[in-house]
Enzyme design. Structure first.
Site, PDB file in Angstrom:
ATOM      1  N   GLY A  55       0.841  -1.200   0.000  1.00 19.39           N
ATOM      2  CA  GLY A  55       0.000   0.000   0.000  1.00 19.39           C
ATOM      3  C   GLY A  55       0.865   1.235   0.000  1.00 19.39           C
ATOM      4  N   CYS A  82       5.275  -6.112   1.496  1.00 21.38           N
ATOM      5  CA  CYS A  82       5.652  -4.695   1.502  1.00 21.38           C
ATOM      6  C   CYS A  82       4.964  -3.944   2.656  1.00 21.38           C
ATOM      7  CB  CYS A  82       5.373  -4.071   0.134  1.00 21.38           C
ATOM      8  SG  CYS A  82       6.292  -2.554  -0.101  1.00 21.38           S
ATOM      9  N   TYR A  83       3.910  -3.155   2.395  1.00 26.04           N
ATOM     10  CA  TYR A  83       3.221  -2.485   3.508  1.00 26.04           C
ATOM     11  C   TYR A  83       2.732  -3.525   4.521  1.00 26.04           C
ATOM     12  CZ  TYR A  83      -0.147   0.488   5.989  1.00 26.04           C
ATOM     13  OH  TYR A  83      -0.835   1.175   6.957  1.00 26.04           O
ATOM     14  N   HIS A 169       7.788  -7.523  -3.830  1.00 28.25           N
ATOM     15  CA  HIS A 169       6.473  -7.881  -4.384  1.00 28.25           C
ATOM     16  C   HIS A 169       6.568  -9.180  -5.183  1.00 28.25           C
ATOM     17  CE1 HIS A 169       4.191  -4.227  -3.411  1.00 28.25           C
ATOM     18  NE2 HIS A 169       5.371  -3.648  -3.434  1.00 28.25           N
ATOM     19  N   GLU A 171       4.218 -10.784  -6.414  1.00 27.49           N
ATOM     20  CA  GLU A 171       3.126 -10.848  -7.389  1.00 27.49           C
ATOM     21  C   GLU A 171       3.474 -10.248  -8.739  1.00 27.49           C
ATOM     22  OE1 GLU A 171       3.379  -9.053  -4.711  1.00 27.49           O
ATOM     23  OE2 GLU A 171       2.306  -7.144  -4.784  1.00 27.49           O
ATOM     24  N   SER A 223     -13.605  -1.411 -29.575  1.00 30.23           N
ATOM     25  CA  SER A 223     -12.568  -0.560 -30.168  1.00 30.23           C
ATOM     26  C   SER A 223     -11.775  -1.353 -31.199  1.00 30.23           C
ATOM     27  CB  SER A 223     -11.621  -0.102 -29.062  1.00 30.23           C
ATOM     28  OG  SER A 223     -10.954  -1.247 -28.534  1.00 30.23           O
ATOM     29  N   GLY A 224     -12.027  -2.658 -31.255  1.00 27.63           N
ATOM     30  CA  GLY A 224     -11.229  -3.506 -32.143  1.00 27.63           C
ATOM     31  C   GLY A 224     -10.084  -4.154 -31.402  1.00 27.63           C
ATOM     32  N   VAL A 226      -8.403  -6.300 -28.085  1.00 26.00           N
ATOM     33  CA  VAL A 226      -8.772  -7.620 -27.571  1.00 26.00           C
ATOM     34  C   VAL A 226      -9.809  -7.533 -26.442  1.00 26.00           C
ATOM     35  CG1 VAL A 226      -6.658  -7.722 -26.176  1.00 26.00           C
ATOM     36  CG2 VAL A 226      -7.916  -9.786 -26.591  1.00 26.00           C
ATOM     37  N   ASP A 227      -9.710  -6.535 -25.560  1.00 25.29           N
ATOM     38  CA  ASP A 227     -10.601  -6.506 -24.388  1.00 25.29           C
ATOM     39  C   ASP A 227     -12.067  -6.372 -24.795  1.00 25.29           C
ATOM     40  OD1 ASP A 227      -8.140  -6.398 -23.230  1.00 25.29           O
ATOM     41  OD2 ASP A 227      -8.220  -4.242 -22.860  1.00 25.29           O
ATOM     42  N   SER A 229     -13.358  -6.800 -27.691  1.00 21.70           N
ATOM     43  CA  SER A 229     -13.799  -7.896 -28.566  1.00 21.70           C
ATOM     44  C   SER A 229     -14.174  -9.120 -27.739  1.00 21.70           C
ATOM     45  CB  SER A 229     -12.693  -8.278 -29.551  1.00 21.70           C
ATOM     46  OG  SER A 229     -12.309  -7.158 -30.287  1.00 21.70           O
ATOM     47  N   LYS A 367      -4.813  -8.599 -18.696  1.00 21.59           N
ATOM     48  CA  LYS A 367      -4.758  -8.768 -20.147  1.00 21.59           C
ATOM     49  C   LYS A 367      -4.450 -10.207 -20.566  1.00 21.59           C
ATOM     50  CE  LYS A 367      -4.417  -5.828 -23.305  1.00 21.59           C
ATOM     51  NZ  LYS A 367      -5.537  -5.029 -23.699  1.00 21.59           N
TER      52      LYS A 367
END
Ligand code: XMP
Length: 511
Positions: A55, A82-83, A169, A171, A223-224, A226-227, A229, A367
């Site tokens: 954080g 971390c935090y 981190h 992750e 928008s064309g 990937v998301d 679509s 993504k």
């Protein structure tokens, strides 16, 4: 209330949802809860382990965030990142102070002892740091598991209570064995099993959307990329005739992009697409606007206005579906304790009085997970593996005001960059590649004449989810070709520079 294998308490790090997705990759179902969730609600999830996220605050500051201290008494393992690590240190009596050497980016981990958290990883591994505070001494009952050059207490733990703390981190994709460390925590320390997968995600999203929408109509903006679509394909799959798909040409697209989108939807996906050319409206509203956030907000508002107008032509349109990803959400809005980085157009840039209710089935995922979902839904690899392109388009790749002549320059340079990357096989090896038109003129010499023209910056990055990125190590010959072609072929550009910044501390897009 549904149970979760791992509960992640969110203290506002940009990376919190990444922890959940790393666990999903292992098939472990994790749920994010705000840091101040009541202990009874945490207990009700019957977690097998708790993770305290990073954080932006400092644990010793007035605005510090604390969770209920009973999380340490639930009898399940706890991992602080971390935090979260500093909070564990302070809670158990150590002191946390501002670090003299702030650490952002790469560090190497040195093991002080063997530990199950690091099973199947190696000593000296690269980890990714992003902190400006440090733990000064070890809390009672804990022992050091690993250190790094600038963090004496980089990893420590209390074996009896199964409480562990990491300064780095795990992750983020740039932590070399971060996924293994989280896997070791979830599977071997907490005893979680693998039950989650992309097919089960698609099914549960479909059920949710069907139940929510009933017989109302959903307008889906594409928008064309990937998301959007993938969202359109998911919706086409579950609500069929109640779906209206709209594509808006905002005048900020790349060369031939509008035509390609129409072609993909109408011929390849068989989805009926309503195309609207609104380029003049967008460009006139962006005239003389130089502030990045203002650009994003104008674009977001104009999109909604156009969707509103389109929706009015149909009956019962209550919902707007968008391909918002977690990356957009976390960088745009205050989730728990997070800071706003940019107003991504489909989140922070939306007007407050918008009439639509939002459907954002990809809001919790990243993504690369969207790409896996796209393949699961049968979209072509070409579409699924396109580089990301931001909603506000080229407007945020032109520093300063957005004008048609500058858009043209940028489009020409961008085509050359993509051609060179595709012909050398580098397009598929990189996460994203684009040009940025800088608001900087410089002196050059062409054919014995002095020039004083624009500078283009080439930005090519490697990433796996866009949350962290490093600049791509492209071969010099390739960079030289790109530079030579842009300067020779694009009138008005006499200098090309390459961006060698990582994210963090830079971001991928310049605005
Ligand atoms: P940044 O610049 O925040 O970008 O490091 C991370 C990823 O998100 C994309 N991006 C956007 N995508 N709407 C989008 O749909 C936006 O407003 C937006 N801003 C950034 C960016 O291209 C990169 O892949």
């Amino acid at each position: 209330m549904k149970t979760a294998d791992i509960v992640i308490l969110d203290f506002g790090s940009q990376y919190t949802q990444l922890i959940a997705r790393r666990l999903r990759e292992q098939g472990v179902y994790a749920e994010l809860l705000p840091f101040n969730t009541k202990i009874s609600d945490i207990k009700a999830k019957e977690p097998k382990g708790i993770i305290l996220s990073g954080g932006p605050a400092s644990v010793y500051a007035k605005d510090a965030y604390f969770c209920d201290e009973k999380v340490f008494e639930l009898g399940v393992p706890v991992l602080g990142i971390c935090y979260g690590m500093q909070l564990i240190a302070q809670h158990f009596g150590a002191s946390v102070v501002p670090a003299r050497e702030k650490e952002y980016g790469k560090a190497n981990l040195n093991f002080k002892k063997e530990h199950g958290l690091f099973g199947d990883t190696k000593d000296g591994q690269v980890v990714w740091m992003s902190h400006s505070d440090k733990v000064e001494n070890l809390p009672a009952g804990f022992e050091v598991i690993a250190d790094s050059e600038n963090s004496e207490f980089c990893v420590f733990g209390d074996e009896k209570r199964k409480i562990y703390a990491l300064q780095f981190h795990p992750e983020v994709a740039h932590s070399e064995f971060g996924d293994k460390i989280l896997k070791n925590f979830a599977k071997y320390i907490c005893g979680c099993e693998s039950t989650w997968n992309m097919g089960s995600f698609a099914k549960s999203q479909c059920e949710k959307i069907k139940a929510l929408v009933g017989s109302d109509k959903v307008l889906c903006a594409v928008s064309g990329g990937v998301d959007s679509s993938v969202v359109a394909a998911l919706l086409a799959h579950c609500i069929k005739d109640n779906l209206i798909v709209v594509f808006v040409d905002n005048g900020l697209l790349r060369t031939n992009e509008a035509k390609q989108v129409e072609n993909t939807f109408k011929t390849k996906l068989g989805i009926n697409l309503i195309s609207i050319d609104a380029s003049e409206t967008f460009l006139s509203r962006l005239k003389d606007v130089v502030d990045p956030e203002e650009k994003r907000k104008i674009i977001g508002n104009t999109f909604i206005e156009i969707f509103d107008k389109e929706a009015a032509k149909h009956k019962d349109v209550k919902y707007l579906a968008q391909g918002t990803l977690y990356t957009d959400v976390i960088e745009s809005s205050v989730v728990g304790a997070s800071k706003t980085i940019k107003s991504h157009h489909n989140v922070g840039g939306l007007p407050k009085d918008m009439k639509f209710k939002l459907i954002e089935p990809l809001r919790d995922i990243f993504k690369d997970e969207v790409r896996a979902l796209g393949l699961e839904l049968g979209l072509s690899r070409d579409l699924v593996f396109r580089h990301p392109f931001p909603g506000p388009g080229l407007a945020i790749r032109i520093m300063g005001d957005v004008r048609s002549d500058r858009l043209e320059l940028l489009r020409k340079a961008d085509v050359i960059l993509r051609e060179e990357l595709k012909s050398t096989g580098w397009y598929d090896k990189t996460w994203q590649a684009f040009c940025v038109l800088l608001n900087v003129n410089s002196v050059g010499v062409m054919g014995d004449n002095r020039t004083y023209e624009n500078t283009v910056c080439v930005r090519v990055v490697d990433a796996s989810d866009g949350m962290t990125a490093s600049f791509s190590r492209l071969p010099y010959d390739l960079l030289e070709n790109v530079s030579r072609r842009i300067i020779n072929e694009v009138d008005g550009i006499n200098r090309v520079v390459y961006d060698i910044s990582s994210k963090p501390p830079a971001t991928i897009e310049w605005e």
